[in-house]
Design a protein around this motif. Structure first.
Motif, mmCIF file in Angstrom:
data_model
loop_
_atom_site.group_PDB
_atom_site.id
_atom_site.type_symbol
_atom_site.label_atom_id
_atom_site.label_comp_id
_atom_site.label_asym_id
_atom_site.label_seq_id
_atom_site.Cartn_x
_atom_site.Cartn_y
_atom_site.Cartn_z
ATOM 1 N N ALA A 324 6.395 61.631 47.958
ATOM 2 C CA ALA A 324 7.461 61.590 46.955
ATOM 3 C C ALA A 324 8.788 62.072 47.552
ATOM 4 C CB ALA A 324 7.081 62.449 45.757
ATOM 5 N N CYS A 327 10.193 59.087 49.407
ATOM 6 C CA CYS A 327 10.620 57.962 48.566
ATOM 7 C C CYS A 327 11.720 58.335 47.583
ATOM 8 C CB CYS A 327 9.421 57.413 47.798
ATOM 9 S SG CYS A 327 8.086 56.798 48.835
ATOM 10 N N TYR A 328 11.722 59.578 47.146
ATOM 11 C CA TYR A 328 12.682 60.014 46.134
ATOM 12 C C TYR A 328 13.292 61.358 46.536
ATOM 13 C CZ TYR A 328 10.483 56.333 43.395
ATOM 14 O OH TYR A 328 10.005 55.123 42.965
ATOM 15 N N GLU A 330 16.139 62.514 46.127
ATOM 16 C CA GLU A 330 17.004 63.120 45.119
ATOM 17 C C GLU A 330 16.215 64.031 44.188
ATOM 18 O OE1 GLU A 330 15.504 59.193 43.568
ATOM 19 O OE2 GLU A 330 16.311 59.955 45.467
ATOM 20 N N ALA A 331 14.948 63.700 43.938
ATOM 21 C CA ALA A 331 14.115 64.556 43.095
ATOM 22 C C ALA A 331 13.813 65.868 43.807
ATOM 23 C CB ALA A 331 12.820 63.836 42.729
ATOM 24 N N LYS A 334 16.832 68.096 43.631
ATOM 25 C CA LYS A 334 16.990 68.773 42.345
ATOM 26 C C LYS A 334 16.084 70.000 42.263
ATOM 27 C CE LYS A 334 18.394 64.707 39.667
ATOM 28 N NZ LYS A 334 18.035 63.783 38.554
ATOM 29 N N GLU A 368 4.839 65.138 37.535
ATOM 30 C CA GLU A 368 5.162 63.757 37.892
ATOM 31 C C GLU A 368 4.444 63.312 39.159
ATOM 32 O OE1 GLU A 368 7.394 60.040 37.352
ATOM 33 O OE2 GLU A 368 6.241 61.533 36.227
ATOM 34 N N TRP A 372 2.332 60.089 39.072
ATOM 35 C CA TRP A 372 2.808 59.005 39.934
ATOM 36 C C TRP A 372 1.736 58.486 40.864
ATOM 37 C CZ3 TRP A 372 4.725 59.493 45.309
ATOM 38 C CH2 TRP A 372 5.443 58.376 45.746
ATOM 39 N N SER A 417 8.527 54.109 38.811
ATOM 40 C CA SER A 417 9.524 55.052 39.328
ATOM 41 C C SER A 417 9.051 56.493 39.198
ATOM 42 C CB SER A 417 10.856 54.879 38.590
ATOM 43 O OG SER A 417 11.383 53.591 38.820
ATOM 44 N N PHE A 418 9.602 57.323 40.066
ATOM 45 C CA PHE A 418 9.275 58.755 40.101
ATOM 46 C C PHE A 418 10.369 59.497 39.350
ATOM 47 C CE2 PHE A 418 9.202 62.971 42.073
ATOM 48 C CZ PHE A 418 7.847 63.260 42.081
ATOM 49 N N ILE A 419 10.050 59.948 38.127
ATOM 50 C CA ILE A 419 11.068 60.542 37.262
ATOM 51 C C ILE A 419 10.533 61.848 36.676
ATOM 52 C CG2 ILE A 419 12.624 60.147 35.312
ATOM 53 C CD1 ILE A 419 12.067 57.153 35.609
ATOM 54 N N SER A 476 4.465 53.654 49.904
ATOM 55 C CA SER A 476 3.992 54.531 48.835
ATOM 56 C C SER A 476 2.990 53.835 47.919
ATOM 57 C CB SER A 476 5.173 55.032 48.001
ATOM 58 O OG SER A 476 5.735 53.973 47.241
#
Length: 520
Positions: A324, A327-328, A330-331, A334, A368, A372, A417-419, A476
């Protein structure tokens, strides 16, 4: 001269004989609702894919089980039949529950009649010697469950936080010293935590012993639903001389017992001698006040099963976290920003489990990751103990219900999506709210609250201290988080010199730096 039957009469006789044998075999081995002779009740089951006589959908099921990606794809495709999908697997009728609503309605609300486990002559009786609690029938399961509730008590979980923080500090130090072994550090961390909690001492096992425990854990999980005998349990009642598979399976069970015993014997010896440190085994399982009614062998399986399952699941979840992060990013950023706000961007201190209420986004990140890329595509089946009517369907006693984890986890908006934000609903601090990764109903994993703190401290500290970058191709959608080798090519780099110094200082203070220096 002997009487010779005309060829056409002989052919008809052979055909009728073959038909008779087929009907008898089908009647004996068919699930209850498919038996045509002497069947008076009219059952009605949800739709599902067509199958073959006697074996039903077993060929497609067994083919899909050959690899995790294939199984995930197959299970996802079965959800097109609706909220429930009927599969005929030999003598067993298995209903896949494809939505959270159905899991809640059948597994949770009707748990009184859907809590049983079906017989598994190979996976449970032979490979597990009838001792692994996760597969036991209710009459035997309840005693182990009663004692295991000790792990779930809030006051006990609070006492485990120091162990989890200590072991996660060693994991961070190992990350610094041998970043190329990042996936091995995940396993040592998860195993070490469970070892301290269950057996009461720091992990002192050799690498070979760790890998052997991991090997039999993976082998056991593969054995659940692997053998044809488990789908036709009636054949297990044949005399032993007519079961050619029995010797091999008994040998596998002996292998598992021997490895468990090497972990159990030293701890049991210290408890008998009065020198054992505090632990679940000393203070609950074998404590006189708990009056555990199982044998010493059953106690061994209960303790070691908790360690092996808790270790391997956490390892795979941490691997998924790293994917994750690739791939993400930005998460992950945060989560880092949240840790910075609590612990200081200049590496003032490491996140603590006591920070959990102040870090809701990180809690949501944990949930998540579990949603996911769920680590368990299907949860062990629940079996009906009586006939049941439900929303126009009529299920016979013995029907099995399985949580189809993939579509259940995808029953959200934009599931691909990973949210993490989707979990910021006030329940982000409860890992079981809205998720069925740990099962449901009476059979829900008793250690899910313990898993939450273990994952939180690992997730928050890795996000706070390390950056991840791919060193090769990865996908992924074909996540191989279960592999014991490096699942995908990663380079882990400490965030800054200040964070490096913080880790080294903490590892020194907790006395785990020397252990972190030792190769896996």
């Amino acid at each position: 001269m002997p009487l010779m039957l005309p060829m056409h009469i002989l052919a008809i006789s052979i055909s009728l004989g073959a038909l008779f044998v087929f009907v008898v075999v089908r009647e004996v081995f068919a699930p209850p609702h498919l038996r045509t002779l002497f069947q008076r009740k009219q059952y009605r089951l949800p739709p599902g894919p067509a199958g073959y006589p006697i074996v039903g959908n077993l060929p497609a099921w067994r083919h899909a089980r050959r690899s995790t990606p294939a199984l995930i794809q197959y299970l996802s495709s079965l959800s097109t039949h609706g909220e429930m999908t009927t599969l005929h697997h030999g003598s067993r009728t298995q209903i896949l529950l494809n939505t959270p609503r159905l899991v809640t309605e059948i597994i949770s609300k009707r748990g009184k009649i859907t809590h049983e486990r079906p017989p598994m002559p190979i996976a449970s009786d032979l490979v597990s010697r009838g001792k692994r609690v996760v597969l036991l029938p209710t009459t035997q399961w309840m005693e182990g469950r009663r004692v295991m509730q000790h792990l779930a008590k809030v006051e006990r979980i609070k006492t485990y936080t120091e162990m989890q923080e200590l072991e996660s500090t060693q994991m961070l130090a190992a990350y610094l010293l041998r970043p190329e072994e990042w996936y091995l550090h995940h396993y040592r961390y998860s195993n070490s935590v469970m070892h301290r909690i269950v057996l009461g001492e720091g992990l002192v096992k050799r690498t070979e012993e760790l890998l052997e425990l991991q090997r039999i854990t993976i082998q056991f999980l593969k054995m659940i639903g692997e053998s044809m005998v488990d789908y036709f349990p009636l054949v297990a009642k044949l005399p032993a001389c007519m079961q050619p598979w029995r010797r091999k399976m008994v040998g596998i069970g002996q292998d598992h017992w021997s490895i468990f015993e090497t972990w159990w014997r030293p701890v049991k010896g210290m408890i008998d001698a009065g020198t054992a440190p505090p632990s679940f085994v000393r203070d609950a399982l074998l404590h006189a006040d708990f009056k555990y009614r199982g044998s010493d062998e059953q106690a061994m399986y209960l303790a070691l099963s908790a360690i092996s399952a808790g270790s391997d699941n956490t390892r795979m979840i941490l691997n998924s976290l790293v994917m994750a992060a690739l791939c993400y990013p930005e998460a992950m950023q945060k989560a880092r920003d949240e840790a910075d706000a609590v612990c200081g961007a200049d590496a003032e201190r490491l996140p603590l489990i006591s920070d959990i209420d102040a870090m809701p986004y990180t809690c949501a990140l944990v949930k998540e990751v579990l949603r996911w890329r769920p680590i368990v595509p299907i949860v062990p089946p629940h079996q009906l103990t009586q006939d049941m009517e439900f929303e126009g369907y009529y299920f016979p006693k013995g029907t099995e219900f399985m949580i189809n984890t993939i579509p259940v986890c995808n029953a959200v908006e934009d599931p691909i999506s990973f949210i993490p934000e989707r979990w910021l609903d006030g329940n982000e601090g409860s890992i079981g709210a809205g998720l069925f990764i740990f099962g449901g109903g009476r059979r829900i994993c008793v250690g899910y609250k313990l898993a939450q703190t273990q994952l939180f401290v690992a997730f928050s500290r890795l996000a706070y201290c390390f950056d991840y970058a791919a060193t090769g191709e990865y996908d992924s959608m074909k996540l191989q988080h279960h592999l014991t080798t490096e699942p995908f090519p990663i380079k882990a780099t400490v965030r800054s010199k200040e964070h490096e110094q913080l880790i080294m200082d903490q590892a020194t203070q907790f006395g785990v730096l020397d252990a972190a220096r030792k190769p896996f």
